[in-house]
Design a protein around this motif. Structure first.
Motif, mmCIF file in Angstrom:
data_model
loop_
_atom_site.group_PDB
_atom_site.id
_atom_site.type_symbol
_atom_site.label_atom_id
_atom_site.label_comp_id
_atom_site.label_asym_id
_atom_site.label_seq_id
_atom_site.Cartn_x
_atom_site.Cartn_y
_atom_site.Cartn_z
ATOM 1 N N ASP B 108 -121.243 15.908 -10.199
ATOM 2 C CA ASP B 108 -120.841 16.864 -11.228
ATOM 3 C C ASP B 108 -121.891 17.955 -11.346
ATOM 4 O OD1 ASP B 108 -119.596 18.133 -13.283
ATOM 5 O OD2 ASP B 108 -120.241 16.714 -14.823
ATOM 6 N N ASP B 109 -121.816 18.921 -10.443
ATOM 7 C CA ASP B 109 -122.818 19.983 -10.423
ATOM 8 C C ASP B 109 -122.173 21.224 -9.821
ATOM 9 O OD1 ASP B 109 -125.746 20.939 -10.375
ATOM 10 O OD2 ASP B 109 -125.096 21.225 -8.303
ATOM 11 N N GLN B 110 -122.297 22.344 -10.507
ATOM 12 C CA GLN B 110 -121.566 23.537 -10.073
ATOM 13 C C GLN B 110 -122.031 24.049 -8.713
ATOM 14 O OE1 GLN B 110 -118.775 24.329 -11.663
ATOM 15 N NE2 GLN B 110 -118.490 25.600 -9.845
ATOM 16 N N ARG B 111 -123.341 23.969 -8.469
ATOM 17 C CA ARG B 111 -123.826 24.443 -7.174
ATOM 18 C C ARG B 111 -123.310 23.587 -6.036
ATOM 19 N NH1 ARG B 111 -129.841 24.382 -7.668
ATOM 20 N NH2 ARG B 111 -129.742 23.974 -5.444
ATOM 21 N N TRP B 112 -123.311 22.282 -6.260
ATOM 22 C CA TRP B 112 -122.763 21.330 -5.271
ATOM 23 C C TRP B 112 -121.314 21.673 -4.962
ATOM 24 C CZ3 TRP B 112 -124.082 16.825 -2.534
ATOM 25 C CH2 TRP B 112 -123.045 15.950 -2.221
ATOM 26 N N ARG B 113 -120.516 21.832 -6.035
ATOM 27 C CA ARG B 113 -119.088 22.125 -5.830
ATOM 28 C C ARG B 113 -118.910 23.457 -5.114
ATOM 29 N NH1 ARG B 113 -118.070 19.448 -11.090
ATOM 30 N NH2 ARG B 113 -118.828 21.334 -12.102
ATOM 31 N N ASN B 114 -119.718 24.432 -5.469
ATOM 32 C CA ASN B 114 -119.593 25.755 -4.890
ATOM 33 C C ASN B 114 -119.833 25.719 -3.372
ATOM 34 O OD1 ASN B 114 -119.017 28.442 -5.216
ATOM 35 N ND2 ASN B 114 -121.184 29.012 -5.321
ATOM 36 N N ARG B 115 -120.837 24.953 -2.989
ATOM 37 C CA ARG B 115 -121.114 24.834 -1.545
ATOM 38 C C ARG B 115 -119.930 24.225 -0.804
ATOM 39 N NH1 ARG B 115 -127.183 22.612 -2.030
ATOM 40 N NH2 ARG B 115 -128.055 24.570 -2.723
ATOM 41 N N TRP B 116 -119.398 23.158 -1.373
ATOM 42 C CA TRP B 116 -118.275 22.510 -0.686
ATOM 43 C C TRP B 116 -117.036 23.394 -0.700
ATOM 44 C CZ3 TRP B 116 -119.767 19.265 2.635
ATOM 45 C CH2 TRP B 116 -120.776 18.354 2.365
ATOM 46 N N ASP B 117 -116.871 24.222 -1.749
ATOM 47 C CA ASP B 117 -115.744 25.157 -1.748
ATOM 48 C C ASP B 117 -115.836 26.118 -0.573
ATOM 49 O OD1 ASP B 117 -114.689 24.011 -3.960
ATOM 50 O OD2 ASP B 117 -115.460 25.497 -5.378
ATOM 51 N N TRP B 118 -117.052 26.579 -0.317
ATOM 52 C CA TRP B 118 -117.230 27.446 0.858
ATOM 53 C C TRP B 118 -116.907 26.689 2.133
ATOM 54 C CZ3 TRP B 118 -116.998 32.335 1.284
ATOM 55 C CH2 TRP B 118 -117.373 33.162 0.227
ATOM 56 N N ALA B 119 -117.331 25.425 2.186
ATOM 57 C CA ALA B 119 -117.035 24.628 3.382
ATOM 58 C C ALA B 119 -115.525 24.494 3.570
ATOM 59 C CB ALA B 119 -117.683 23.246 3.273
ATOM 60 N N ILE B 120 -114.811 24.273 2.470
ATOM 61 C CA ILE B 120 -113.352 24.129 2.574
ATOM 62 C C ILE B 120 -112.723 25.449 3.021
ATOM 63 C CG2 ILE B 120 -111.229 23.781 1.261
ATOM 64 C CD1 ILE B 120 -112.773 21.782 -0.477
ATOM 65 N N ALA B 121 -113.096 26.534 2.363
ATOM 66 C CA ALA B 121 -112.460 27.816 2.667
ATOM 67 C C ALA B 121 -112.812 28.284 4.076
ATOM 68 C CB ALA B 121 -112.884 28.857 1.626
ATOM 69 N N ALA B 122 -114.105 28.267 4.394
ATOM 70 C CA ALA B 122 -114.510 28.739 5.721
ATOM 71 C C ALA B 122 -114.012 27.789 6.800
ATOM 72 C CB ALA B 122 -116.026 28.871 5.781
ATOM 73 N N GLY B 123 -114.121 26.486 6.563
ATOM 74 C CA GLY B 123 -113.642 25.511 7.550
ATOM 75 C C GLY B 123 -112.155 25.677 7.809
ATOM 76 N N SER B 124 -111.391 25.897 6.756
ATOM 77 C CA SER B 124 -109.949 26.078 6.927
ATOM 78 C C SER B 124 -109.650 27.345 7.714
ATOM 79 C CB SER B 124 -109.259 26.159 5.558
ATOM 80 O OG SER B 124 -109.469 24.976 4.835
#
Lengths: 521, 345
Positions: B108-124
């Motif tokens: 539960d950490d905004q920076r953590w989530r933000n990084r993974w969001d980039w991974a999802i968007a860029a990876g996709s």
């Protein structure tokens, strides 16, 4: 380094890495399915908590296996195109079946299980987990059928320079595959057993250190409660049961690996005698099993290997089931291999610059010799530790010693080490062949392929360096992330996997509780 | 005489189309995590529409790859080795994306989530673009020699078709995802994604249409031109349905567009599976790249059992999770705390 060597390193790194996740997925998946079945049958809260907690760790690990598994399927074509062209007719089939019959089942039903809590009827939800677990065991079978064909090709005929499948039954019931599959599943259970044992030990120790559990005058545990989420009396039961299940599974599965490994060894002495001679660093024919041999670590010949401690008769027993039949050593086998398969790589364009080079039939003996011993040693150590753990915890908890706790946690690594060592041994021991010749009198002796001929001719060393470096770095980062996440969830105990233990009356932000998903990303 | 190899060519076309159909919208949802969602709740709504199904969708890719290996080893070997570097990048995208789905909500950490969001968007994005480029090149050709190996450096495959194919799949994924979200969500997200379909559909599908036409102009046959007509009609249907807020029909229309478009492409290039741009004699075809009829027969039996089963239980999964999702369904983020009293003291 030339392209061939980089491609081999890449295959080794990505495969060993992938196989850190796979055995835990298979073994822990089976155990979580059993836990949920126990909950379903008995309705006891501790089994639900075990299912949730171990299920969460299972998923954190599972996804890494999925992510790194895609690389495995692609890299045969990418880095080993000549291999793919040569074996495709027979090797592609189990791979395609693995995807179609196992991966689909595994991923679809696991999705149903993860998001299906409270949505599916309890029995259906449980059946989804079992189906997913069976899918993962099935995938192990298919991939080992493929690998075993490389160890012991059967069911094919050479047509136009390539093996063509003529007998699917022979391929899918290859005796090498049957024993290797059983051996692998047993090895996976050993990993899961030690995983349960180590982590449960940590939590029992922590409950004692925090003064929640105490020990009565008779040495028996008196479980207590603390005002922390999930730290009640049931919590004690969760960990002691997990510990015992883990220890029993670790011991049984080690016995299983010993039995299946022995069968596998006996086959290997016939099917790949050079691999077994190299496993023993055995130069001359004999009957003794080496406990300790020393020599030049890179040795590929016998001139300076010295057997320091030996057990007479044991090697013969491992190979033949008696104590006095000589097992062939490297010095006997080498001329036989050279006579049969040539002493230099043929003048064929697939070998590129390597054509005409002498063939190294003896694998790197330091790797095969120590790989073999590490596999057995780590496995045995874990089983012994499990036995001790059962005895030490017979009165319901663990000692207060922090060192023993650390030992139990580090012990989790032993079966992982055994699994990796075993695969490194068997894959390196097959060299210089990527498809080892099958010397059975009934076998297909002329079907074999040197690793030197298998690499993609069109792919440059630069491309391979790019991939091995990027994949390696990404794998390293993700391993750190996974382990950190596992630590966080382990420290959190059952409450980490069951938010409802911390907030039993819903999130309390005004949302209608019935609408909220039982689980969401 | 070439019946079995042809059957397998059709089956592999079906697997690739199935992959683009199913993972198409979840790759698109991944990209929309960054392009569309405005806040944490919206991102989680997006994520949970595909949560239970994305992994099953991705297996279509593995099966397409595995089936190509089994049925056409020479096609598999040449395509995958020629496109070595782009496929490594696709793999990295898929790895990050998969791990991100599972790990994003675990801390539960905004920076953590933000990084993974980039991974999802860029990876996709990377996966969609790379798969599109690879498929476009398998229909238009790679610089292959007589053995099927790439001639030239690591990027000798690069041409306009690769870019076109990449854009085609990215554009389609975004549109299909918007239509999917309009169908699977409620409230604000539903309204906005519906509007997205109406506004951007003609632009989003343009590159895919261009790829279809490019292949037709090279290799088109009367039947495949007919399929292009079907694809065009399906597009109109999808757009009109979108305007009338008939979300199911607009999703279906886009699906039919993809299926008929892909069928027209694969149909046009048949019997070639992977042309060589250097010499037509080096073309890999259904006849010269396939496995033996024994292997194809065995695999046909397996496919006859396996494919209907997969379709049945995947359809069931979509049925189980058919409910629309909105912000009200999203549980609070869960912060994992060490279960000990001592570290707080």
């Amino acid at each position: 380094m030339e392209a061939l060597d980089i491609a081999r390193w890449q295959f080794g790194i990505t495969t060993v890495y992938h196989f850190l996740m796979v055995p835990l997925t298979i073994g822990l998946g089976l155990l979580v399915a059993i836990m949920q079945t126990l909950w379903h049958r008995t309705g006891k809260t501790e089994y639900l908590r075990m299912t949730k907690f171990w299920g969460k760790l299972f998923l954190i690990n599972f996804i890494m296996g999925v992510a790194t598994g895609i690389v495995q399927e692609f890299q045969f074509g990418m880095a080993w195109s000549e291999y793919s062209r040569f074996v495709g007719d027979v090797f592609g089939a189990p791979l395609a079946m693995e995807a179609l019959l196992a991966f689909f089942v595994e991923s679809t039903f696991l999705g149903l299980w993860i998001f299906g809590w409270k949505k599916l009827p309890a029995a259906v939800h449980l059946a989804c987990l079992w189906t997913a677990v069976i899918g993962s065991v099935l995938s192990a079978y298919f991939i080992i059928v493929a690998n075993s064909w490389m160890q012991h090709p059967v069911g094919v005929k050479m047509v136009g320079g390539r093996p063509r499948m003529v007998d699917a039954w022979a391929v899918f019931t290859n005796n090498t595959a049957i024993v290797a599959f059983s051996h692998t599943v047993m090895g996976a259970l050993a990993v899961a057993g030690a995983f349960l044992l180590g982590i449960a030990w940590y939590h029992l120790w922590r409950r004692r250190r925090d003064g929640i559990d105490t020990v009565g005058p008779d040495g028996r545990v008196i479980p207590g409660e603390a005002s922390l989420p999930g730290r009640d009396r049931i919590d004690h039961s969760v960990w002691i049961r997990s510990l015992r299940i883990g220890a029993v599974v670790a011991m049984i599965s080690f016995a299983g690996t010993a039995v299946t490994g022995d069968l596998q060894g006996k086959l290997m002495f016939i099917q790949q005698p050079m691999k077994m001679a190299a496993a023993e660093a055995a130069c001359h024919d004999g009957t003794s099993f080496s406990v300790l041999s020393i020599g030049d670590p890179g040795a590929r010949n016998c001139n300076d290997v010295v057997a320091v401690i030996e057990i007479p008769g044991l090697l013969s027993f491992l190979a033949n089931g008696n104590f006095d039949t000589d097992v062939k050593g490297v010095n006997t086998l080498l001329p036989q291999y050279q006579a049969k398969y040539g002493s230099a790589l043929p003048q064929n364009p697939v070998y590129g610059d390597r054509a005409g080079q002498p063939i190294q039939y003896v694998p790197v003996m330091a790797v095969t010799y120590w790989g073999f011993r590490m596999m057995i040693g780590f496995g045995g150590l874990a089983a012994l530790a499990a036995l001790v753990a059962l005895w030490v915890t017979r009165k319901g908890t663990v000692p207060r010693s922090a060192w023993l706790m650390r030992l139990a946690v580090f012990g989790i690594l032993a079966p992982f080490g055994a699994n990796s060592a075993g695969w490194i041994f068997t894959e390196l021991g097959r060299q210089p062949f990527v498809v080892a010749p099958n010397p059975d009198p009934s076998g297909v002796d002329q079907v074999f392929m040197f690793t030197a001929a298998a690499v993609s001719p069109g792919v440059s060393a630069g491309e391979l360096i790019f991939s091995v470096v990027t994949l390696g770095l990404v794998y390293l980062v993700l391993l750190v992330v996974e382990v950190k996440l596992l630590f966080t969830y382990v420290r959190g105990g059952v409450a980490s996997a069951m938010p409802e233990l911390a907030a039993p009356h819903g999130p309390g932000d005004g949302k209608e509780h019935d609408d909220v998903l039982a689980f969401a990303y | 005489m070439d019946l079995l190899p042809t059957v397998w060519f059709v089956l592999i076309a079906v697997l690739w189309t199935g992959y683009l159909f199913l993972e198409g919208f979840d790759l698109g949802v991944g990209m929309l995590m960054k392009l569309f969602a405005r806040d944490e709740t919206e991102r989680r709504v997006l994520l949970n529409t595909i949560g239970p199904v994305w992994d099953g969708n991705e297996v279509w890719l593995l099966t397409a790859g595995g089936a190509t290996f089994a049925a056409f080893p020479l096609w598999y070997a040449s395509l995958f080795s020629a496109l070595y570097v782009p496929l490594v990048i696709v793999l990295l995208g898929l790895i990050f994306r998969a791990v991100a789905f599972e790990y994003r909500g675990k801390v539960d950490d905004q920076r953590w989530r933000n990084r993974w969001d980039w991974a999802i968007a860029a990876g996709s994005f990377i996966a969609a673009f790379g798969v599109g480029a690879a498929l476009a090149l398998t229909t238009t050709g790679l610089p292959l020699d007589a053995n099927g190996d790439r001639v030239g450096g690591p990027f000798a495959w690069f041409n306009g078709y690769a870019v076109l194919g990449g854009l085609a799949v990215v554009g389609f994924c975004l549109m299909h995802a918007a239509a999917f979200l309009a169908l699977k969500t409620d409230g604000e997200v539903r309204r906005r994604t519906g509007a997205l379909v109406v506004r951007f559909l003609p632009l989003g599908v343009l590159p895919l249409l261009a790829w279809v036409l490019a292949v037709q102009l090279r290799d088109g046959k009367p039947l495949t031109w007919l399929l292009v007509g079907v694809a065009a009609l399906a597009l109109v249907f999808a757009w009109v349905s979108g305007r009338r807020s008939r979300e199911g029909f607009s999703f279906l229309g886009l699906g039919i567009f993809l299926i008929s478009g892909a069928a027209s492409i694969f149909g046009a290039v048949y019997p070639k599976v992977l042309p060589s741009t250097l010499n037509a004699q080096y073309n890999l075809t259904v006849q010269n790249a396939s496995s033996s009829s024994y292997t194809l027969g065995l695999m046909s039996i397996v496919a006859c059992i396996g494919v209907p089963l997969v379709l049945a239980y995947q359809a069931w999964t979509y049925w189980v999770f058919r409910k629309r999702i909105s912000g009200a369904h999203i549980p609070a983020a869960h912060a994992v705390q060490p279960a000990t009293g001592r570290q707080q003291g």
